[in-house]
Design an enzyme around this catalytic site. Structure first.
Site, PDB file in Angstrom:
ATOM      1  N   GLU A 170       0.807  -1.233   0.000  1.00 51.45           N
ATOM      2  CA  GLU A 170       0.000   0.000   0.000  1.00 51.45           C
ATOM      3  C   GLU A 170       0.838   1.279   0.000  1.00 51.45           C
ATOM      4  O   GLU A 170       0.622   2.171   0.816  1.00 51.45           O
ATOM      5  CB  GLU A 170      -0.949  -0.005   1.208  1.00 51.45           C
ATOM      6  N   ASN A 216       2.263  -5.279  -3.038  1.00 49.42           N
ATOM      7  CA  ASN A 216       0.871  -5.626  -2.734  1.00 49.42           C
ATOM      8  C   ASN A 216       0.043  -4.357  -2.509  1.00 49.42           C
ATOM      9  O   ASN A 216       0.488  -3.437  -1.820  1.00 49.42           O
ATOM     10  CB  ASN A 216       0.874  -6.471  -1.444  1.00 49.42           C
ATOM     11  N   HIS A 258     -10.066  -6.271  -2.028  1.00 53.08           N
ATOM     12  CA  HIS A 258     -11.093  -5.890  -1.048  1.00 53.08           C
ATOM     13  C   HIS A 258     -12.194  -5.147  -1.807  1.00 53.08           C
ATOM     14  O   HIS A 258     -12.035  -3.978  -2.157  1.00 53.08           O
ATOM     15  CB  HIS A 258     -10.506  -4.975   0.027  1.00 53.08           C
ATOM     16  N   GLU A 289      -5.971 -10.761  -0.763  1.00 57.42           N
ATOM     17  CA  GLU A 289      -6.769 -10.456   0.445  1.00 57.42           C
ATOM     18  C   GLU A 289      -8.253 -10.345   0.114  1.00 57.42           C
ATOM     19  O   GLU A 289      -8.941  -9.423   0.584  1.00 57.42           O
ATOM     20  CB  GLU A 289      -6.299  -9.132   1.075  1.00 57.42           C
ATOM     21  N   ASP A 291     -12.037 -10.143  -0.101  1.00 58.94           N
ATOM     22  CA  ASP A 291     -13.325 -10.218   0.595  1.00 58.94           C
ATOM     23  C   ASP A 291     -14.255  -9.196  -0.056  1.00 58.94           C
ATOM     24  O   ASP A 291     -13.794  -8.287  -0.739  1.00 58.94           O
ATOM     25  CB  ASP A 291     -13.223 -10.056   2.125  1.00 58.94           C
TER      26      ASP A 291
HETATM   27  C1  XIL Z   1      -5.950  -5.896   8.826  1.00 57.37           C
HETATM   28  C2  XIL Z   1      -6.298  -7.047   9.770  1.00 57.37           C
HETATM   29  O1  XIL Z   1      -7.225  -7.886   9.137  1.00 57.37           O
HETATM   30  C3  XIL Z   1      -6.882  -6.494  11.061  1.00 57.37           C
HETATM   31  O2  XIL Z   1      -7.063  -7.552  12.013  1.00 57.37           O
HETATM   32  C4  XIL Z   1      -5.941  -5.440  11.662  1.00 57.37           C
HETATM   33  O3  XIL Z   1      -6.553  -4.851  12.789  1.00 57.37           O
HETATM   34  C5  XIL Z   1      -5.646  -4.366  10.626  1.00 57.37           C
HETATM   35  O4  XIL Z   1      -5.113  -4.963   9.466  1.00 57.37           O
HETATM   36  N1  XIL Z   1      -4.787  -4.542   4.022  1.00 57.37           N
HETATM   37  C6  XIL Z   1      -3.761  -5.306   4.517  1.00 57.37           C
HETATM   38  C7  XIL Z   1      -3.956  -6.108   5.749  1.00 57.37           C
HETATM   39  O5  XIL Z   1      -2.704  -5.404   3.849  1.00 57.37           O
HETATM   40  O6  XIL Z   1      -2.778  -6.263   6.491  1.00 57.37           O
HETATM   41  C8  XIL Z   1      -5.040  -5.539   6.633  1.00 57.37           C
HETATM   42  O7  XIL Z   1      -5.278  -6.433   7.694  1.00 57.37           O
HETATM   43  C9  XIL Z   1      -6.288  -5.298   5.813  1.00 57.37           C
HETATM   44  C10 XIL Z   1      -6.035  -4.312   4.705  1.00 57.37           C
END
Ligand code: XIL
Length: 395
Positions: A170, A216, A258, A289, A291
């Site tokens: 990010e 990523n 996401h 990741e 969802d």
């Molecule tokens: C999130 C976790 O799921 C949470 O439990 C934590 O509080 C914050 O981080 N992008 C990412 C992940 O790269 O590391 C993040 O994970 C979600 C967004």
């Protein structure tokens, strides 16, 4: 097609079909035609299906189902939190490897590959580090040194055990940030300048020559206007292209995935085209990741099926779009969901008005999204879906 070409094409097709039906033991296990789990179905394509793992849930004796599903459904795992800097080094100079080692060991025992997450990110940094920078006691030279030491120590500790590392996470702003012109954002860019990206990949490579090194990010599922000033995918594409041109050892780009059902999102062909374009740079890709969250309206919270059903269906469709796109692109190595059950999803904690983002509900019942993913894996094959191309880490 001339006859000789036809014979070659036919031979390739036959060999491919043969490969799909009698895949060698990948992910430590052969493909088992009677096993309908995501991990086994993924093996037909040599595609690894993964989840982020919450170590507290994994170790909770009251939650045997959580552990059982991680074992049975997934061939790769990612630490949801325990490989982040604040977890690994809560006190300066004192490492806490325990929970991360436990996950790596769990993965080994269950023939799973590990995605390492994450080496460089602006979030979940230890307080001693951010405080030190804020009060001036850690200067720029020391900060760069600390980052080099962090990457070197962590990658060395897990050397040989990590399949893909998210080296930088990010690093790029969003159109809603200020200024709205896309730029390098966050703690590391502010304090070290964008040169930290190349440094990070080089330090990671020096510590583990075999792990695949990924950039990523989110909101890079598809290309937009093509203008890097407002198209984040284009910005990231130009960024990795430039890193590669300078000989920086980047092996892959991870698209977090996401999504939310309230947004327009993308279709399979758009996402496949984006993955293909990154592959054109000689990179692997991964969905890292995934969802798909929804707005929790009063109707949803009250259990009104008129409001719930369209959300579950839209969520399933988006899981499927990303999976089909990954299947279509041979350089897409893995598809990881960011937690598999609504019971432990990060979404309500981060987006308090949203939820329903996972492939299992709060009671560990598979949702429509889970079956849609299985169907995608079952009904995919040649000529459009072929086994993955194994990458070689860049020197
Ligand atoms: C999130 C976790 O799921 C949470 O439990 C934590 O509080 C914050 O981080 N992008 C990412 C992940 O790269 O590391 C993040 O994970 C979600 C967004």
């Amino acid at each position: 097609m001339n006859p000789r070409r036809w014979i070659v094409a036919a031979a390739v097709a036959i060999a491919t079909v043969a490969t799909l039906n009698t895949l060698p033991a990948t992910a430590g296990r052969p493909y088992d035609p009677t096993d309908q789990s995501l991990r086994n179905l993924g093996l037909r394509h040599n595609l690894y299906i993964g989840t982020a793992v919450d170590m507290a849930a994994l170790n909770d004796p009251a939650e045997p189902t959580y552990r059982k599903i991680v074992e049975s459904e997934f061939s790769t795992v990612t630490a949801e939190n325990v490989m982040k800097w604040e977890s690994l080094e809560p006190t300066r100079g004192v490492y806490n490897w325990g929970p991360a080692d436990e996950l790596v060991d769990f993965a080994r025992r269950h023939d799973q590959r590990v995605r390492g997450h994450v080496l460089v990110w602006q979030n979940q940094l230890p307080k001693w580090l951010t405080d030190g920078v804020a009060d001036g006691s850690i200067g720029k030279a020391e900060l760069r040194d600390l980052l080099r030491r962090h990457i070197t120590d962590v990658v060395t500790h897990f050397k040989g055990k990590i399949w893909q590392w998210d080296v930088v996470n990010e690093a790029v702003s969003d159109p809603w940030d200020t200024p709205s012109t896309l730029h390098y954002k966050g703690f590391w860019a502010e304090h070290l300048g964008p040169g930290y990206l190349a440094d990070a990949f080089r330090w990671a490579r020096a510590a583990d020559p075999k792990a695949l090194l990924f950039y990523n990010d989110y909101n890079i599922e598809a290309f937009g206007s093509g203008n890097p000033a407002d198209d984040k995918t284009q910005f990231v594409y130009d960024m990795v292209k430039d890193l590669l041109a300078r000989g920086v050892p980047v092996d892959g780009v991870g698209s977090q995935g996401h999504l939310g059902t309230q947004y327009g999102n993308f279709d399979t062909l758009q996402v496949a085209a984006a993955l293909r374009k990154f592959a054109g740079l000689g990179l692997s890709t991964a969905l890292t990741e995934v969802d798909v969250r929804s707005e929790m309206t009063d109707g949803v919270r009250a259990g009104n099926p008129n409001e719930i059903n369209p959300r579950l269906q839209a969520s399933a469709a988006n899981f499927s779009i990303l999976l089909q796109a990954c299947l279509a692109e041979r350089h897409c190595l893995s598809y990881t969901v960011w937690g598999f059950t609504d019971k432990h999803s990060w979404v309500p904690g981060t987006f308090p008005t949203e939820g329903l983002a996972s492939i299992y509900d709060e009671n560990y019942q598979p949702k429509r999204a889970y079956n849609v993913m299985r169907a995608d894996l079952i009904y995919a094959g040649p000529p459009y879906v072929l086994p993955r191309v194994a990458p070689r880490p860049r020197r």
